[in-house]
Enzyme design. Structure first.
Site, short mmCIF file in Angstrom:
data_model
loop_
_atom_site.label_atom_id
_atom_site.label_comp_id
_atom_site.label_asym_id
_atom_site.label_seq_id
_atom_site.Cartn_x
_atom_site.Cartn_y
_atom_site.Cartn_z
N HIS A 201 -46.63 43.77 70.99
CA HIS A 201 -46.85 45.20 71.26
C HIS A 201 -48.02 45.72 70.41
CE1 HIS A 201 -42.30 45.22 72.20
NE2 HIS A 201 -42.88 45.51 73.35
N LYS B 94 -30.30 49.14 78.79
CA LYS B 94 -30.62 47.84 78.17
C LYS B 94 -29.73 47.55 76.96
CE LYS B 94 -34.92 45.96 78.20
NZ LYS B 94 -36.38 45.85 77.89
N ARG C 202 -48.14 39.90 80.12
CA ARG C 202 -48.18 38.61 79.44
C ARG C 202 -48.33 37.45 80.41
NH1 ARG C 202 -42.68 39.40 76.73
NH2 ARG C 202 -42.55 40.45 78.73
N SER D 252 -39.25 40.94 72.65
CA SER D 252 -38.24 41.48 71.74
C SER D 252 -36.96 40.64 71.82
CB SER D 252 -37.96 42.94 72.09
OG SER D 252 -39.14 43.68 71.95
N1 COA Z 1 -45.95 41.75 73.74
C1 COA Z 1 -44.69 41.37 73.48
N2 COA Z 1 -43.66 41.70 74.24
C2 COA Z 1 -43.92 42.46 75.29
C3 COA Z 1 -45.18 42.91 75.62
C4 COA Z 1 -46.24 42.52 74.78
N3 COA Z 1 -47.49 42.89 75.01
N4 COA Z 1 -45.11 43.64 76.73
C5 COA Z 1 -43.83 43.65 77.08
N5 COA Z 1 -43.11 42.93 76.22
C6 COA Z 1 -41.69 42.61 76.30
C7 COA Z 1 -40.83 43.42 75.40
O1 COA Z 1 -40.70 42.79 74.16
C8 COA Z 1 -39.54 43.45 76.18
O2 COA Z 1 -38.81 42.32 75.90
P1 COA Z 1 -37.25 42.22 76.14
O3 COA Z 1 -36.97 42.65 77.54
O4 COA Z 1 -37.06 40.79 75.88
O5 COA Z 1 -36.58 43.10 75.15
C9 COA Z 1 -40.00 43.42 77.63
O6 COA Z 1 -41.28 42.87 77.61
C10 COA Z 1 -40.14 44.74 78.27
O7 COA Z 1 -39.95 45.71 77.32
P2 COA Z 1 -40.81 46.94 76.95
O8 COA Z 1 -42.27 46.68 76.97
O9 COA Z 1 -40.24 47.49 75.70
O10 COA Z 1 -40.56 47.82 78.15
P3 COA Z 1 -39.26 48.13 78.89
O11 COA Z 1 -39.33 47.38 80.15
O12 COA Z 1 -38.05 47.94 78.06
O13 COA Z 1 -39.49 49.64 79.05
C11 COA Z 1 -39.75 51.68 80.17
C12 COA Z 1 -39.58 50.19 80.28
C13 COA Z 1 -38.98 52.28 79.04
C14 COA Z 1 -41.20 52.00 80.01
C15 COA Z 1 -39.21 52.17 81.53
O14 COA Z 1 -37.91 51.69 81.72
C16 COA Z 1 -39.19 53.66 81.60
O15 COA Z 1 -40.20 54.28 81.82
N6 COA Z 1 -38.00 54.26 81.42
C17 COA Z 1 -37.81 55.68 81.49
C18 COA Z 1 -37.07 56.01 82.78
C19 COA Z 1 -38.01 56.01 83.95
O16 COA Z 1 -38.95 56.80 84.01
N7 COA Z 1 -37.77 55.13 84.92
C20 COA Z 1 -38.58 55.07 86.13
C21 COA Z 1 -39.76 54.15 85.95
S1 COA Z 1 -39.41 52.59 86.66
#
Ligand code: COA
Length: 166
Positions: free
Chosen positions: A21, A45, A97, A135
Site C-alpha cells: 500500500h 470483511k 498487483r 494484508s
Molecule cells: N499492495 C499490497 N496489498 C494490496 C495492494 C497493494 N498495492 N492493493 C491491494 N492489496 C490487497 C490488500 O492488502 C487486501 O488484502 P486482503 O484482502 O488479503 O486483506 C486486498 O488487496 C484488498 O484490500 P484493500 O486494498 O484494503 O481494499 P478492499 O478491497 O478491502 O477495500 C473498499 C475495498 C473499501 C475500497 C470498497 O469495499 C469500498 O469502497 N467500500 C465502501 C462501500 C462501497 O462504496 N461499496 C461499493 C463499491 S464496490
C-alpha cells in the site's frame, strides 16, 4: 474560489497497511497534491484490527514515509462515492498487483462511476517486489508468530508488537 488542488482518495480496508500500500501512496504523492487515505470500516470483511488501530497504524506508516504531499487519514462506513462527495474529491486510486485483482477492480470502478459519474479511478501497477504482499499474508504470518518486519513499515511493526494486537 474553486479548489484546484489535485486531490486523490486511496480507499481500502488496510488490515493492516502494508509496504505494498505504501508503494502506491508514495507514487501517488508524485502525481497528486493531496492524498486522502480512506479506511473502510469493512464490517463484512471482519477485520482483524479495529478501525482505531488501522487508523493509528496508517498514521505511523505515513510518518515513516516523510512525504512532502499532505496526507489525511480518515475512517468511513458509508459508500465510497458519498465519502468522495463529502470531500469534494473525485479521483480514486487503487493498486493493481496481478490479473487476479483486475476483475474485482473493474467491478468496483464501474460500480462507483455508475453511482457518481464524476468519479475517475486511476490504477497504479504495484512494484514487482511488492506484488506478492497482501494484508492476508501479513495477518497469517502474525497469527503464527512470524516476522512481518519486511512487509510493513517500522512504525506499524512496532505498534503491533507493543499493542499485542492479535
Ligand atoms: N499492495 C499490497 N496489498 C494490496 C495492494 C497493494 N498495492 N492493493 C491491494 N492489496 C490487497 C490488500 O492488502 C487486501 O488484502 P486482503 O484482502 O488479503 O486483506 C486486498 O488487496 C484488498 O484490500 P484493500 O486494498 O484494503 O481494499 P478492499 O478491497 O478491502 O477495500 C473498499 C475495498 C473499501 C475500497 C470498497 O469495499 C469500498 O469502497 N467500500 C465502501 C462501500 C462501497 O462504496 N461499496 C461499493 C463499491 S464496490
Amino acid at each position: 474560489m474553486a479548489d484546484c488542488t489535485k486531490k486523490v482518495i486511496y480507499p481500502g480496508t488496510f488490515d493492516p497497511i502494508t509496504n505494498g500500500h505504501l508503494d502506491i501512496i508514495q507514487r501517488a504523492s508524485k502525481l497528486f497534491d493531496h492524498i486522502i487515505i480512506a479506511i473502510a470500516e469493512s464490517i463484512k470483511k471482519a477485520p482483524l484490527f479495529s478501525l482505531k488501530d488501522r487508523i493509528a497504524m496508517t498514521q505511523l506508516a505515513i510518518d515513516d514515509l516523510n512525504l512532502d504531499t499532505p496526507v489525511d487519514i480518515e475512517g468511513f462506513d458509508n459508500l465510497l462515492v458519498d465519502f468522495a462527495r463529502s470531500k469534494n474529491a473525485f479521483v480514486v486510486i487503487r493498486g493493481l498487483r496481478a490479473i487476479s485483482d483486475f476483475e474485482y477492480e473493474l467491478q468496483m470502478g464501474y460500480t462507483n462511476s455508475s453511482l457518481e459519474p464524476r468519479i475517475e479511478t486511476v490504477h497504479l501497477m504495484s512494484n514487482l517486489s511488492h506484488a506478492f504482499i497482501s494484508s492476508t499474508v501479513v495477518r497469517t504470518i502474525l497469527m503464527h508468530n512470524g516476522d512481518i518486519s519486511h512487509l510493513v513499515s517500522p512504525g506499524v511493526n512496532q505498534y503491533i508488537i507493543e499493542h499485542s494486537c492479535i
